[in-house]
Motif scaffolding. Structure first.
Motif: not given
Length: 264
Positions: A239-245, A152-155, A192-195
């Motif tokens: 914000i997370t949902a928008a990020g997944f989209i 996740a950190v790398q992403q 996605r990385g944060v999640v």
């Protein structure tokens, strides 16, 4: 286009659709329009409920399994000529790991297509419970969580520094779509990385406490963000949902613009 390349691109397309479905459902919750916060399994069930749902699931299974085979061969055969230094080996191992993860997901889709029950040892919590029966199984779970955090950190770092997928034809993408497509892809990677970082932290906690019920999923991690007090939770979920989209869009970009080299 050779068959393996076609399967790989179909896999990216399937991944893109699944992430967009997850994001749209969560965004509806965040904006008070209904919907539900779910993960990959929920997205697959949503696809199954659509007209021609079983046909769509069959396409998804073929695409994900083909993508898995391509990733494994990419790591083993090294068509990108990465070499054998430690960075190259780490990247190639990550390709094989991604292939294994998507093979498991593809098999899950096959089970849904065949109408089989999902209570057959395939969930994250059931796999963790099985791991706890092994010698040092709790440490394997902790290691899995730490590995996920590292990924996740790398992403997130890659998103910040604009280091997208190797062999992505950025010049072609910018020429046809524009710089906004690159920015949206970076936002999706970071979200996605944060999640995944949160998910990995919860997995580490589950391994430390030897409690498989604490093993989180993508959906439960997003629900945790949405459960924060006041209006913060709704904003975080939105914000997370928008990020997944956005990440789903990035997968569609890869399906179109990634340069896939022949094996061998």
């Amino acid at each position: 286009m050779n068959p393996l390349e076609l399967l790989a691109r179909t896999g990216f397309l399937v991944k893109g659709v699944l992430y967009i479905v997850i994001g749209v459902l969560a965004l509806r919750v965040a904006t008070g329009l209904g919907g539900r916060v779910t993960g990959t399994r929920g997205a697959l069930m949503t696809v199954l409920a659509q007209p021609f749902g079983r046909t769509l699931l069959l396409i998804a299974a073929i695409g994900l399994l083909g993508y898995a085979v391509w990733r494994v061969l990419q790591g083993l055969l090294d068509p990108d000529r990465l070499g054998h230094d430690w960075r190259a080996v780490a990247l190639r191992v990550s390709y094989v790991g991604r292939g294994a993860v998507h093979a498991a997901l593809g098999l899950q889709v096959v089970r849904l297509y065949r109408g089989l029950s999902e209570s057959s040892g395939t969930s994250e919590r059931e796999m963790a419970a099985e791991a706890f029966r092994w010698p040092f199984g709790d440490w394997f779970v902790v290691l899995a969580g730490l590995t996920l955090i590292g990924f996740a950190v790398q992403q997130v770092y890659a998103a910040i520094t604009s280091r997208l997928e190797r062999n992505l034809d950025l010049a072609h993408l910018r020429r046809e779509a524009g710089e906004w497509a690159v920015s949206l892809s970076r936002f999706g990677m970071a979200a996605r990385g944060v999640v995944f970082a949160l998910l990995g932290w919860l997995v580490v906690g589950a391994g430390w406490s030897r409690d498989s019920s604490e093993v989180a999923t993508t959906g439960s991690s997003m629900r945790l963000l949405g459960a924060q007090p006041g209006g913060l939770g709704r904003w975080l979920l939105g914000i997370t949902a928008a990020g997944f989209i956005a990440y789903g869009f990035y997968q569609l970009v890869l399906a179109r613009y990634l340069q896939i080299r022949r094996m061998g």
